[in-house]
Scaffold this motif. Structure first.
Motif, PDB file in Angstrom:
ATOM      1  N   PHE A 227      -4.205  -3.584   5.203  1.00 28.92           N
ATOM      2  CA  PHE A 227      -5.101  -2.476   4.859  1.00 28.92           C
ATOM      3  C   PHE A 227      -5.380  -2.421   3.351  1.00 28.92           C
ATOM      4  CE2 PHE A 227      -0.908  -0.514   4.434  1.00 28.92           C
ATOM      5  CZ  PHE A 227      -1.029   0.223   3.267  1.00 28.92           C
ATOM      6  N   TRP A 228      -4.414  -2.890   2.526  1.00 29.62           N
ATOM      7  CA  TRP A 228      -4.643  -2.841   1.081  1.00 29.62           C
ATOM      8  C   TRP A 228      -5.616  -3.918   0.612  1.00 29.62           C
ATOM      9  CZ3 TRP A 228       0.523  -3.717   2.870  1.00 29.62           C
ATOM     10  CH2 TRP A 228       0.927  -5.048   2.847  1.00 29.62           C
ATOM     11  N   GLU A 229      -6.008  -4.797   1.517  1.00 33.15           N
ATOM     12  CA  GLU A 229      -7.041  -5.771   1.175  1.00 33.15           C
ATOM     13  C   GLU A 229      -8.430  -5.143   1.224  1.00 33.15           C
ATOM     14  OE1 GLU A 229      -6.668  -9.684   3.028  1.00 33.15           O
ATOM     15  OE2 GLU A 229      -4.597  -9.178   3.582  1.00 33.15           O
ATOM     16  N   ARG A 230      -8.503  -3.887   1.657  1.00 25.91           N
ATOM     17  CA  ARG A 230      -9.761  -3.122   1.640  1.00 25.91           C
ATOM     18  C   ARG A 230      -9.551  -1.892   0.753  1.00 25.91           C
ATOM     19  NH1 ARG A 230     -11.403  -1.498   7.405  1.00 25.91           N
ATOM     20  NH2 ARG A 230      -9.205  -0.883   7.529  1.00 25.91           N
ATOM     21  N   PRO A 231      -9.350  -2.079  -0.543  1.00 26.14           N
ATOM     22  CA  PRO A 231      -8.970  -0.953  -1.419  1.00 26.14           C
ATOM     23  C   PRO A 231     -10.013   0.161  -1.481  1.00 26.14           C
ATOM     24  CG  PRO A 231      -9.553  -2.894  -2.718  1.00 26.14           C
ATOM     25  CD  PRO A 231      -9.466  -3.334  -1.293  1.00 26.14           C
ATOM     26  N   GLN A 232     -11.290  -0.183  -1.515  1.00 29.65           N
ATOM     27  CA  GLN A 232     -12.330   0.837  -1.615  1.00 29.65           C
ATOM     28  C   GLN A 232     -12.382   1.694  -0.344  1.00 29.65           C
ATOM     29  OE1 GLN A 232     -15.929  -1.358  -2.602  1.00 29.65           O
ATOM     30  NE2 GLN A 232     -15.552  -1.141  -4.787  1.00 29.65           N
ATOM     31  N   GLN A 233     -12.323   1.043   0.809  1.00 28.22           N
ATOM     32  CA  GLN A 233     -12.367   1.787   2.065  1.00 28.22           C
ATOM     33  C   GLN A 233     -11.102   2.630   2.244  1.00 28.22           C
ATOM     34  OE1 GLN A 233     -13.287  -0.795   5.394  1.00 28.22           O
ATOM     35  NE2 GLN A 233     -14.867  -1.856   4.238  1.00 28.22           N
ATOM     36  N   THR A 234      -9.947   2.090   1.821  1.00 26.38           N
ATOM     37  CA  THR A 234      -8.696   2.839   1.921  1.00 26.38           C
ATOM     38  C   THR A 234      -8.745   4.081   1.036  1.00 26.38           C
ATOM     39  OG1 THR A 234      -7.425   0.834   2.396  1.00 26.38           O
ATOM     40  CG2 THR A 234      -6.207   2.731   1.552  1.00 26.38           C
ATOM     41  N   LEU A 235      -9.213   3.916  -0.180  1.00 22.84           N
ATOM     42  CA  LEU A 235      -9.333   5.049  -1.099  1.00 22.84           C
ATOM     43  C   LEU A 235     -10.306   6.092  -0.552  1.00 22.84           C
ATOM     44  CD1 LEU A 235      -8.625   6.301  -3.856  1.00 22.84           C
ATOM     45  CD2 LEU A 235     -10.537   5.015  -4.828  1.00 22.84           C
ATOM     46  N   TYR A 236     -11.444   5.628  -0.042  1.00 19.61           N
ATOM     47  CA  TYR A 236     -12.435   6.555   0.508  1.00 19.61           C
ATOM     48  C   TYR A 236     -11.862   7.325   1.697  1.00 19.61           C
ATOM     49  CZ  TYR A 236     -16.390   8.231   3.236  1.00 19.61           C
ATOM     50  OH  TYR A 236     -17.246   9.022   3.960  1.00 19.61           O
ATOM     51  N   PHE A 237     -11.166   6.608   2.605  1.00 20.76           N
ATOM     52  CA  PHE A 237     -10.617   7.273   3.783  1.00 20.76           C
ATOM     53  C   PHE A 237      -9.650   8.377   3.387  1.00 20.76           C
ATOM     54  CE2 PHE A 237      -7.146   7.850   6.757  1.00 20.76           C
ATOM     55  CZ  PHE A 237      -7.832   8.193   7.913  1.00 20.76           C
ATOM     56  N   TRP A 238      -8.722   8.077   2.485  1.00 17.73           N
ATOM     57  CA  TRP A 238      -7.713   9.072   2.123  1.00 17.73           C
ATOM     58  C   TRP A 238      -8.304  10.208   1.305  1.00 17.73           C
ATOM     59  CZ3 TRP A 238      -3.656   9.926   4.721  1.00 17.73           C
ATOM     60  CH2 TRP A 238      -3.019   8.880   5.402  1.00 17.73           C
ATOM     61  N   LEU A 239      -9.352   9.924   0.565  1.00 15.89           N
ATOM     62  CA  LEU A 239     -10.040  10.995  -0.164  1.00 15.89           C
ATOM     63  C   LEU A 239     -10.681  11.974   0.818  1.00 15.89           C
ATOM     64  CD1 LEU A 239     -11.048  12.225  -2.823  1.00 15.89           C
ATOM     65  CD2 LEU A 239     -13.035  10.711  -2.684  1.00 15.89           C
ATOM     66  N   VAL A 240     -11.396  11.450   1.816  1.00 18.77           N
ATOM     67  CA  VAL A 240     -12.027  12.293   2.839  1.00 18.77           C
ATOM     68  C   VAL A 240     -10.962  13.048   3.637  1.00 18.77           C
ATOM     69  CG1 VAL A 240     -13.363  12.253   4.989  1.00 18.77           C
ATOM     70  CG2 VAL A 240     -14.093  10.860   3.033  1.00 18.77           C
ATOM     71  N   THR A 241      -9.905  12.346   4.019  1.00 18.54           N
ATOM     72  CA  THR A 241      -8.838  12.982   4.796  1.00 18.54           C
ATOM     73  C   THR A 241      -8.166  14.094   4.001  1.00 18.54           C
ATOM     74  OG1 THR A 241      -8.412  10.943   6.036  1.00 18.54           O
ATOM     75  CG2 THR A 241      -6.645  12.572   5.984  1.00 18.54           C
ATOM     76  N   PHE A 242      -7.915  13.848   2.720  1.00 19.62           N
ATOM     77  CA  PHE A 242      -7.289  14.855   1.870  1.00 19.62           C
ATOM     78  C   PHE A 242      -8.184  16.082   1.739  1.00 19.62           C
ATOM     79  CE2 PHE A 242      -6.185  16.513  -2.441  1.00 19.62           C
ATOM     80  CZ  PHE A 242      -4.883  16.893  -2.161  1.00 19.62           C
ATOM     81  N   ILE A 243      -9.483  15.868   1.634  1.00 20.78           N
ATOM     82  CA  ILE A 243     -10.428  16.994   1.547  1.00 20.78           C
ATOM     83  C   ILE A 243     -10.395  17.811   2.834  1.00 20.78           C
ATOM     84  CG2 ILE A 243     -12.890  17.587   1.473  1.00 20.78           C
ATOM     85  CD1 ILE A 243     -13.245  15.224  -0.476  1.00 20.78           C
ATOM     86  N   PHE A 244     -10.387  17.127   3.991  1.00 15.47           N
ATOM     87  CA  PHE A 244     -10.308  17.839   5.270  1.00 15.47           C
ATOM     88  C   PHE A 244      -8.993  18.621   5.382  1.00 15.47           C
ATOM     89  CE2 PHE A 244     -13.487  14.777   7.269  1.00 15.47           C
ATOM     90  CZ  PHE A 244     -14.474  15.748   7.381  1.00 15.47           C
ATOM     91  N   LEU A 245      -7.900  18.027   4.905  1.00 17.83           N
ATOM     92  CA  LEU A 245      -6.604  18.713   4.952  1.00 17.83           C
ATOM     93  C   LEU A 245      -6.616  19.961   4.077  1.00 17.83           C
ATOM     94  CD1 LEU A 245      -4.140  15.678   4.878  1.00 17.83           C
ATOM     95  CD2 LEU A 245      -4.286  17.392   6.696  1.00 17.83           C
ATOM     96  N   LEU A 246      -7.185  19.853   2.896  1.00 17.73           N
ATOM     97  CA  LEU A 246      -7.254  21.003   1.995  1.00 17.73           C
ATOM     98  C   LEU A 246      -8.118  22.115   2.588  1.00 17.73           C
ATOM     99  CD1 LEU A 246      -7.592  19.538  -1.626  1.00 17.73           C
ATOM    100  CD2 LEU A 246      -5.667  20.769  -0.639  1.00 17.73           C
ATOM    101  N   ILE A 247      -9.295  21.735   3.076  1.00 13.84           N
ATOM    102  CA  ILE A 247     -10.198  22.734   3.666  1.00 13.84           C
ATOM    103  C   ILE A 247      -9.557  23.364   4.898  1.00 13.84           C
ATOM    104  CG2 ILE A 247     -12.420  23.078   4.828  1.00 13.84           C
ATOM    105  CD1 ILE A 247     -13.549  20.840   3.062  1.00 13.84           C
ATOM    106  N   GLY A 248      -8.961  22.514   5.741  1.00 13.94           N
ATOM    107  CA  GLY A 248      -8.335  23.005   6.961  1.00 13.94           C
ATOM    108  C   GLY A 248      -7.187  23.947   6.676  1.00 13.94           C
ATOM    109  N   TYR A 249      -6.324  23.578   5.727  1.00  8.27           N
ATOM    110  CA  TYR A 249      -5.180  24.433   5.385  1.00  8.27           C
ATOM    111  C   TYR A 249      -5.644  25.771   4.817  1.00  8.27           C
ATOM    112  CZ  TYR A 249      -0.877  26.035   3.205  1.00  8.27           C
ATOM    113  OH  TYR A 249       0.213  26.789   2.825  1.00  8.27           O
ATOM    114  N   TYR A 250      -6.607  25.725   3.899  1.00  6.39           N
ATOM    115  CA  TYR A 250      -7.114  26.951   3.285  1.00  6.39           C
ATOM    116  C   TYR A 250      -7.780  27.856   4.323  1.00  6.39           C
ATOM    117  CZ  TYR A 250     -10.042  30.076   0.521  1.00  6.39           C
ATOM    118  OH  TYR A 250     -10.652  31.196   0.008  1.00  6.39           O
ATOM    119  N   LEU A 251      -8.621  27.256   5.167  1.00  9.68           N
ATOM    120  CA  LEU A 251      -9.339  28.033   6.181  1.00  9.68           C
ATOM    121  C   LEU A 251      -8.380  28.653   7.185  1.00  9.68           C
ATOM    122  CD1 LEU A 251     -12.306  28.690   6.885  1.00  9.68           C
ATOM    123  CD2 LEU A 251     -12.277  26.749   8.449  1.00  9.68           C
ATOM    124  N   PHE A 252      -7.410  27.861   7.618  1.00 14.08           N
ATOM    125  CA  PHE A 252      -6.431  28.362   8.579  1.00 14.08           C
ATOM    126  C   PHE A 252      -5.634  29.515   7.983  1.00 14.08           C
ATOM    127  CE2 PHE A 252      -3.065  28.468  11.613  1.00 14.08           C
ATOM    128  CZ  PHE A 252      -3.543  27.839  12.761  1.00 14.08           C
TER     129      PHE A 252
END
Length: 263
Positions: A227-252
């Motif tokens: 998975f680390w051979e796709r650094p840009q996609q890995t970074l993008y995925f975790w950035l999006v996931t982290f944003i969803f986690l933050l929004i979800g936690y705050y909203l909940f």
């Protein structure tokens, strides 16, 4: 530190036990019981295989048998789809727990995700067997499976905190989630290759965080890369996931005090 770890382990055991009970309750009263949890996805997989492999005589994809190339993408998608739909309704289904002040309602979506994970683990074993039948032996890249499971669980947790809290106040959210998942199936390269899309539109498909996971599974079982051979996609995925986690936690957290008044 030891007390924190012990508390975490106890809470995790509690969630795991609730997940097992939830998994069993889904099929209480049916003749085949929990076997339906495995029969239904398996039948769907066989139908797709028959239509594309036998009916349309689909050619191998990237020199791999179509059934392998297809199933290794459909199985994680089924986990994601089932987990998100059930987690969305996790709070409304357990309304009696919401009114208990000491109960941590935020774990209910996790319970549903774990419940769907049991089925997914079975189909991972199914993949191992299927690949062995076609002559593919286990390899070191299988060590990435826990990583991509964590990826899906983290993404699902963020999304389900959002949808499960909103559906209490907006009943249509459940239908919207189902509709988005229907579109998402066709917008994720499950039964078609990304190269089938015009190059100028491929970036739109890659914006879908499920693209990272689907291609990750193919990287494990078929293409053999880390998975680390796709650094840009890995970074993008975790950035999006982290944003969803933050929004979800705050909203909940923001809506939690009002759950009991609405349910």
């Amino acid at each position: 530190m030891h007390l924190v770890l012990l508390r975490f382990l106890k809470q995790h055991k509690f969630i795991f036990d609730m997940s097992k009970d939830d998994f069993k309750k889904k099929y209480v009263g049916s003749y085949l019981g929990i076997a339906w949890a495995f029969i239904q996805p398996l039948i769907s997989l066989l139908i797709f295989w028959f239509v594309f492999q036998v009916g349309f005589k689909h050619m191998p994809m990237n020199d791999f048998p179509f059934i392998l190339w297809f199933s290794v993408a459909l199985i994680p998608w089924n986990f994601f789809s089932d987990a998100l739909q059930t987690a969305t309704n996790s709070i409304t289904e357990n309304s009696f727990l919401v009114k208990k002040v000491i109960f941590k309602v935020q774990i209910l979506p996790i319970v549903k995700i774990y419940s769907s994970l049991f089925v997914h683990l079975f189909f991972l074993v199914f993949l191992f067997v299927l690949f062995s039948i076609y002559g593919f032996q286990p390899n070191i890249y299988y060590l990435q499976i826990p990583y991509f499971l964590i990826c899906m669980i983290a993404l699902l947790l963020g999304l389900s905190w959002i949808t499960s809290s909103l559906v209490i106040f907006l009943k249509d959210v459940g239908q919207v989630v189902s509709m988005i998942l229907q579109f998402g199936f066709w917008l994720t390269p499950i039964f078609y290759s990304l190269t089938a899309i015009p190059e100028k539109y491929q970036f739109l498909i890659k914006l879908n965080p499920l693209y990272y996971i689907i291609e990750g599974y193919r990287g494990i079982f078929l293409y053999h890369y880390w998975f680390w051979e796709r650094p840009q996609q890995t970074l993008y995925f975790w950035l999006v996931t982290f944003i969803f986690l933050l929004i979800g936690y705050y909203l909940f957290k923001k809506l939690r005090p009002h759950f009991a008044d609405v349910i």
